[in-house]
Scaffold this active site. Structure first.
Site, short mmCIF file in Angstrom:
data_model
loop_
_atom_site.label_atom_id
_atom_site.label_comp_id
_atom_site.label_asym_id
_atom_site.label_seq_id
_atom_site.Cartn_x
_atom_site.Cartn_y
_atom_site.Cartn_z
N GLY A 173 0.83 -1.21 0.00
CA GLY A 173 0.00 0.00 0.00
C GLY A 173 0.86 1.25 0.00
O GLY A 173 1.75 1.41 -0.84
N ASP A 192 -4.43 -3.88 -9.50
CA ASP A 192 -4.50 -4.48 -10.85
C ASP A 192 -3.56 -3.75 -11.81
O ASP A 192 -2.90 -4.36 -12.65
CB ASP A 192 -5.94 -4.40 -11.37
#
Ligand code: RIB
Length: 291
Positions: A213, A243
């Protein structure tokens, strides 16, 4: 080199909300939009936009033809998308003012792919080709076995995480691209270094990318380890960031054999994706990423 992505195709219904709706609460959304989505579709678009020859396979119903058209308009080969599903998969996505999201999935046609349909697609690919999988279609264990027999390089993104992932044969998987939560469920470990050590001590051949993250990403295999910090940007919507990262990482690593470069470019691409609202629509083109 060709990428076969056997993955989900979803209609994303995205609600912008002040906070995630909670049990017993009725909440008005401040904005609503629909996008082409699904981890599979998003990753195929990221692969194509980053310059890879991409083949998408999966299943939709007659209500999902626009998803196939969307992929075709990106230059993705779509012959492997079956149209005889009952209802196309969809996702109800809440995006809060913090830019976090929460996603409710209905798998629909994504979960109705037969083994015959899988075999028919796989028979067109060979060693030297990549198979990319996420966890939004049925029977990925079957696909892993079939692709392994044919010598494809297999990439698994075990997202969204479920218990069934733990039963997969990781000895047949080449690249594992996962986040910390997925890494914790598979390994039982919490810290990134322990997750990576656990995975490599059990499956020494794996090439692992652990995404962290806001803290970037780490790559590790049995000979090398690289860390990439995240780019600081104003985060608007994190949908499809993972993605985007995956598509760009695989494209660069397969074209340039340079893991460090692939991590850097993928992280930059993901930072551009989170700066925009939407799912597949937020995936940047290569020129924006390296420009
Ligand atoms: O990774 C984002 C995707 O997850 C969304 O497009 C949604 O369809 C879900 O599959």
């Amino acid at each position: 080199m060709r990428f076969l992505n056997f993955g989900s195709l979803n209609l994303d219904k995205v609600y912008t909300v002040p906070h995630f709706v909670t049990g017993g609460e009725t909440l008005s959304s401040v904005y609503y939009a629909e996008y082409a989505g699904g981890k599979g579709l998003n990753q195929s678009i990221a692969l194509a936009r980053s310059g890879s020859q991409t083949f998408h396979a999966g299943k939709i119903g007659s209500d999902g033809l626009f998803l196939k058209n969307e992929l075709a308009s990106e230059g993705v080969h779509v012959e492997g998308i079956y149209e005889n599903g009952l209802i196309t998969g969809h996702a109800i996505i809440q995006v809060a003012s913090t830019a976090e999201n929460c996603i409710l999935l209905y798998g629909g046609a994504n979960k109705e792919i037969t083994s015959t349909q899988m075999d028919k697609v796989i028979e067109n690919f060979d060693s030297g080709d990549f198979l990319v999988l996420q966890n939004e279609i049925n029977d990925i264990d079957y696909l892993i076995s079939a692709a392994h027999k044919k010598g494809l390089t297999i990439v698994l993104n075990p997202s969204p995480m479920s218990e069934s992932i733990r039963n997969l044969d990781f000895s047949k998987i080449d690249y594992l691209i996962l986040n910390e939560i997925e890494g914790h469920v598979i390994s039982g470990e919490k810290s990134p270094s322990r997750i990576l050590d656990y995975l490599l001590s059990h499956y020494n051949h794996l090439k692992i990318v652990l995404t962290l993250g806001a803290h970037g990403a780490v790559y590790k295999d049995n000979t090398q380890e690289y860390r990439q910090e995240a780019y600081q940007v104003k985060v608007v919507d994190t949908t499809a960031a993972g993605d985007t990262f995956l598509g760009y990482f695989l494209s660069i690593v397969s074209q340039k054999s340079d893991v460090k470069l692939a991590l850097r470019v993928a992280t930059k691409a993901a930072s551009l994706a989170v700066s925009q609202k939407g799912s597949s629509s937020s995936i940047p083109f290569l020129a924006e990423v390296i420009g």
